[in-house]
Write a protein that holds these residues in place. Structure first.
Motif, PDB file in Angstrom:
ATOM      1  N   ARG A  19      91.768  48.996  53.251  1.00 27.20           N
ATOM      2  CA  ARG A  19      92.599  48.687  54.422  1.00 27.20           C
ATOM      3  C   ARG A  19      92.330  49.737  55.495  1.00 27.20           C
TER       4      ARG A  19
ATOM      5  N   PHE B  77      94.949  51.034  57.388  1.00 28.89           N
ATOM      6  CA  PHE B  77      96.084  51.966  57.381  1.00 28.89           C
ATOM      7  C   PHE B  77      97.000  51.581  56.219  1.00 28.89           C
TER       8      PHE B  77
ATOM      9  N   ARG C  31     100.316  50.781  53.843  1.00 20.56           N
ATOM     10  CA  ARG C  31     101.578  50.021  53.918  1.00 20.56           C
ATOM     11  C   ARG C  31     102.313  50.230  52.605  1.00 20.56           C
TER      12      ARG C  31
ATOM     13  N   ASN D  16     103.729  43.737  55.004  1.00 16.65           N
ATOM     14  CA  ASN D  16     104.277  43.958  56.352  1.00 16.65           C
ATOM     15  C   ASN D  16     105.270  45.133  56.429  1.00 16.65           C
TER      16      ASN D  16
ATOM     17  N   PHE E 235     104.855  48.612  57.131  1.00 12.48           N
ATOM     18  CA  PHE E 235     103.765  49.494  57.536  1.00 12.48           C
ATOM     19  C   PHE E 235     104.143  50.975  57.498  1.00 12.48           C
TER      20      PHE E 235
ATOM     21  N   SER F 275      93.218  40.017  60.538  1.00 14.28           N
ATOM     22  CA  SER F 275      94.427  40.460  59.848  1.00 14.28           C
ATOM     23  C   SER F 275      94.614  41.977  59.973  1.00 14.28           C
TER      24      SER F 275
ATOM     25  N   ASN G 271      94.957  44.031  63.400  1.00 17.43           N
ATOM     26  CA  ASN G 271      96.173  44.789  63.715  1.00 17.43           C
ATOM     27  C   ASN G 271      95.860  46.191  64.218  1.00 17.43           C
TER      28      ASN G 271
ATOM     29  N   MET H 211      99.277  40.559  64.298  1.00 18.91           N
ATOM     30  CA  MET H 211     100.725  40.501  64.481  1.00 18.91           C
ATOM     31  C   MET H 211     101.186  41.745  65.231  1.00 18.91           C
TER      32      MET H 211
ATOM     33  N   ILE I 218     102.165  35.315  56.543  1.00 23.19           N
ATOM     34  CA  ILE I 218     102.169  36.740  56.884  1.00 23.19           C
ATOM     35  C   ILE I 218     102.576  36.985  58.339  1.00 23.19           C
TER      36      ILE I 218
ATOM     37  N   HIS J 281      96.965  31.636  57.170  1.00 17.62           N
ATOM     38  CA  HIS J 281      96.373  32.950  57.466  1.00 17.62           C
ATOM     39  C   HIS J 281      94.846  32.967  57.396  1.00 17.62           C
TER      40      HIS J 281
HETATM   41  C1  MLT Z   1      97.258  42.114  55.673  1.00 16.87           C
HETATM   42  O1  MLT Z   1      97.440  41.876  54.491  1.00 16.87           O
HETATM   43  O2  MLT Z   1      96.166  42.425  56.108  1.00 16.87           O
HETATM   44  C2  MLT Z   1      98.440  41.990  56.540  1.00 16.87           C
HETATM   45  O3  MLT Z   1      98.633  40.734  56.799  1.00 16.87           O
HETATM   46  C3  MLT Z   1      98.322  42.667  57.827  1.00 16.87           C
HETATM   47  C4  MLT Z   1      98.369  44.125  57.622  1.00 16.87           C
HETATM   48  O4  MLT Z   1      98.770  44.531  56.554  1.00 16.87           O
HETATM   49  O5  MLT Z   1      97.992  44.817  58.550  1.00 16.87           O
END
Ligand code: MLT
Length: 199
Positions: free
Chosen positions: A55, A57, A59, A63, A65, A101, A105, A127, A154, A183
């Motif tokens: 990823r 960043f 979480r 969602n 974060f 996604s 973001n 989002m 999501i 999604h």
């Molecule tokens: C994801 O799973 O990527 C989420 O939907 C968005 C995110 O966590 O930034």
């Protein structure tokens, strides 16, 4: 940061690719080639590892974060992009950020919250992260964004429209596209983005 770089043709678009959760630097390469077969690609791998999934960043759940990680990783991403751009001799304003996604973001957050010469983005299913600390003008920014509709588990309608407003309220040019497939990214959307790029 791990990355993949592929030089394209001189007149091709220049894409920075940012994958979604669980992806890597190879995830969006084919999509980029549909957007422009002649493109130059800089594709980055998110440095946060969530139970084996990459990823951009941290979480603490879907969602939920981690805002400290978001700010730190946004600076890191910006620095890495600046450094590689300098090495490759590509001006920041020539890049198009392409994210899906989680990658979309962080890219949208970068444009909203950091003063940068990066100016263009294609964001699949982003989002609002609800962070609005800046008010500098975004008239030099042009973005295309898509949303998966009510089927998207999501991204809510409200979260997507909050993000679009955050850009529009600060004078960015926004093309927003709504699909009905949730999604996941559809070929229809990719083609829409390709036409937008040509226009
Ligand atoms: C994801 O799973 O990527 C989420 O939907 C968005 C995110 O966590 O930034």
């Amino acid at each position: 940061m791990e990355y993949l770089y592929q030089a394209g043709k001189p007149n091709g678009k220049k894409f920075i690719l940012l994958h979604g959760t669980g992806g890597d630097e190879t995830s969006l390469v084919e999509l980029a080639k549909v957007l422009d077969p002649d493109s130059t690609i800089l594709s980055l791998r998110g440095e946060v590892n969530e139970e084996g999934m990459n990823r951009f960043f941290k979480r603490n759940g879907l969602n939920q974060f981690d805002f400290e990680s978001l700010e730190k990783e946004t600076d890191n991403l910006h620095d890495v992009i600046k450094q590689i751009s300098q090495e490759k001799g590509i001006a920041l304003e020539d890049w198009i950020l392409v994210g899906y996604s989680n990658g979309a973001n962080i890219a949208a957050h970068l444009l909203l919250e950091r003063e940068t010469a990066l100016a263009k983005g294609i964001f699949f299913h982003p989002m609002s992260l609800e962070v609005h600390t800046q008010s500098f003008d975004l008239a030099d920014k042009t973005i295309w964004v898509s949303y998966g509709g009510v089927q998207d588990p999501i991204v809510s309608d409200l979260s997507f429209s909050t993000l679009v407003s955050a850009f529009r309220d600060r004078n960015a040019e926004v093309a927003a596209v709504k699909t009905t497939h949730g999604h996941q990214v559809t070929m229809e959307e990719v083609q829409n983005a390709r036409e937008w790029l040509k226009g």
